[in-house]
Scaffold this active site. Structure first.
Site, PDB file in Angstrom:
ATOM      1  N   HIS A  52      53.470  15.380  17.947  1.00 16.97           N
ATOM      2  CA  HIS A  52      52.923  15.937  19.183  1.00 16.97           C
ATOM      3  C   HIS A  52      51.953  17.048  18.823  1.00 16.97           C
ATOM      4  O   HIS A  52      52.079  17.672  17.750  1.00 16.97           O
ATOM      5  CB  HIS A  52      54.039  16.516  20.046  1.00 16.97           C
ATOM      6  CG  HIS A  52      54.946  15.481  20.629  1.00 16.97           C
ATOM      7  ND1 HIS A  52      55.742  15.735  21.718  1.00 16.97           N
ATOM      8  CD2 HIS A  52      55.191  14.193  20.289  1.00 16.97           C
ATOM      9  CE1 HIS A  52      56.437  14.657  22.023  1.00 16.97           C
ATOM     10  NE2 HIS A  52      56.118  13.708  21.157  1.00 16.97           N
ATOM     11  N   GLU A  54      51.712  20.023  19.925  1.00 20.34           N
ATOM     12  CA  GLU A  54      52.377  21.323  19.792  1.00 20.34           C
ATOM     13  C   GLU A  54      53.136  21.448  18.477  1.00 20.34           C
ATOM     14  O   GLU A  54      53.048  22.469  17.788  1.00 20.34           O
ATOM     15  CB  GLU A  54      53.337  21.564  20.965  1.00 20.34           C
ATOM     16  CG  GLU A  54      52.666  21.564  22.327  1.00 20.34           C
ATOM     17  CD  GLU A  54      52.699  20.191  23.003  1.00 20.34           C
ATOM     18  OE1 GLU A  54      52.573  19.155  22.313  1.00 20.34           O
ATOM     19  OE2 GLU A  54      52.861  20.161  24.236  1.00 20.34           O
ATOM     20  N   CYS A  82      57.376  19.148  25.944  1.00 19.18           N
ATOM     21  CA  CYS A  82      58.608  18.381  26.057  1.00 19.18           C
ATOM     22  C   CYS A  82      59.745  19.191  25.418  1.00 19.18           C
ATOM     23  O   CYS A  82      59.522  20.246  24.827  1.00 19.18           O
ATOM     24  CB  CYS A  82      58.455  17.019  25.368  1.00 19.18           C
ATOM     25  SG  CYS A  82      58.409  17.110  23.564  1.00 19.18           S
ATOM     26  N   CYS A  85      59.249  19.884  21.608  1.00 16.39           N
ATOM     27  CA  CYS A  85      58.267  20.926  21.309  1.00 16.39           C
ATOM     28  C   CYS A  85      58.777  22.307  21.706  1.00 16.39           C
ATOM     29  O   CYS A  85      58.577  23.284  20.988  1.00 16.39           O
ATOM     30  CB  CYS A  85      56.946  20.609  22.000  1.00 16.39           C
ATOM     31  SG  CYS A  85      56.154  19.114  21.370  1.00 16.39           S
TER      32      CYS A  85
END
Length: 159
Positions: A52, A54, A82, A85
């Site tokens: 991801h 992040e 999410c 993260c």
């Protein structure tokens, strides 16, 4: 620079992700008003569910700073973090998360937890450094929401 300006940098990262065949999500990690890392979602191009924007940003920042402590850092993202993260941010002590679009803004792209909201879930975390993460959503919300307009189940919708 302010929150809007850093989110604009995250939007540029999201556009890079889209060009690479990824989901248009971007993030930047800032310390003392300086960008330490800027990343895009590479889940699909790398076939890596943990890539991801992040998490990639935090990983890169830890490597650049030679530390696992990202306290006094702010994570900016085009999309609500999410739970993975958010958990990663807690583990490395990120002091603040600022994002653009909320999960409700990206209809057809489910999150892993029902009734999930990063702003509320951050209050339930116990960060290793003992400091709660401040989470602020909705910065340049419409611009960030627009990035995901043609995505369903995290892949581009067929035309």
């Amino acid at each position: 620079m302010n929150d809007d300006q850093f989110i604009k940098l995250a939007i540029e990262e999201a556009k890079k992700s889209q060009k690479l065949g990824g989901v248009p999500v971007g993030a930047v990690l800032v310390k003392d008003e300086k960008v330490i890392s800027a990343c895009q979602s590479l889940v699909w191009p790398k076939k890596d569910p943990s890539a991801h924007a992040e998490t990639s940003c935090m990983k890169e920042a830890c490597q650049k700073l030679a530390t696992l402590d990202l306290s006094d850092c702010i994570l900016y993202s085009t999309l609500e973090s999410c739970s993975m993260c958010l958990g990663c941010a807690s583990w490395c002590g990120v002091s603040r998360i600022v994002f653009g679009a909320y999960k409700e803004d990206i209809e057809g792209n489910p999150y892993e937890l029902a009734d999930y909201h990063a702003e509320e879930h951050a209050k339930k975390l116990t960060p290793l450094n003992g400091k709660a993460i401040e989470v602020k959503g909705g910065v340049l919300r419409e611009e960030c929401k627009e990035l995901m307009r043609n995505y369903r189940n995290w892949i581009p919708a067929k035309k």
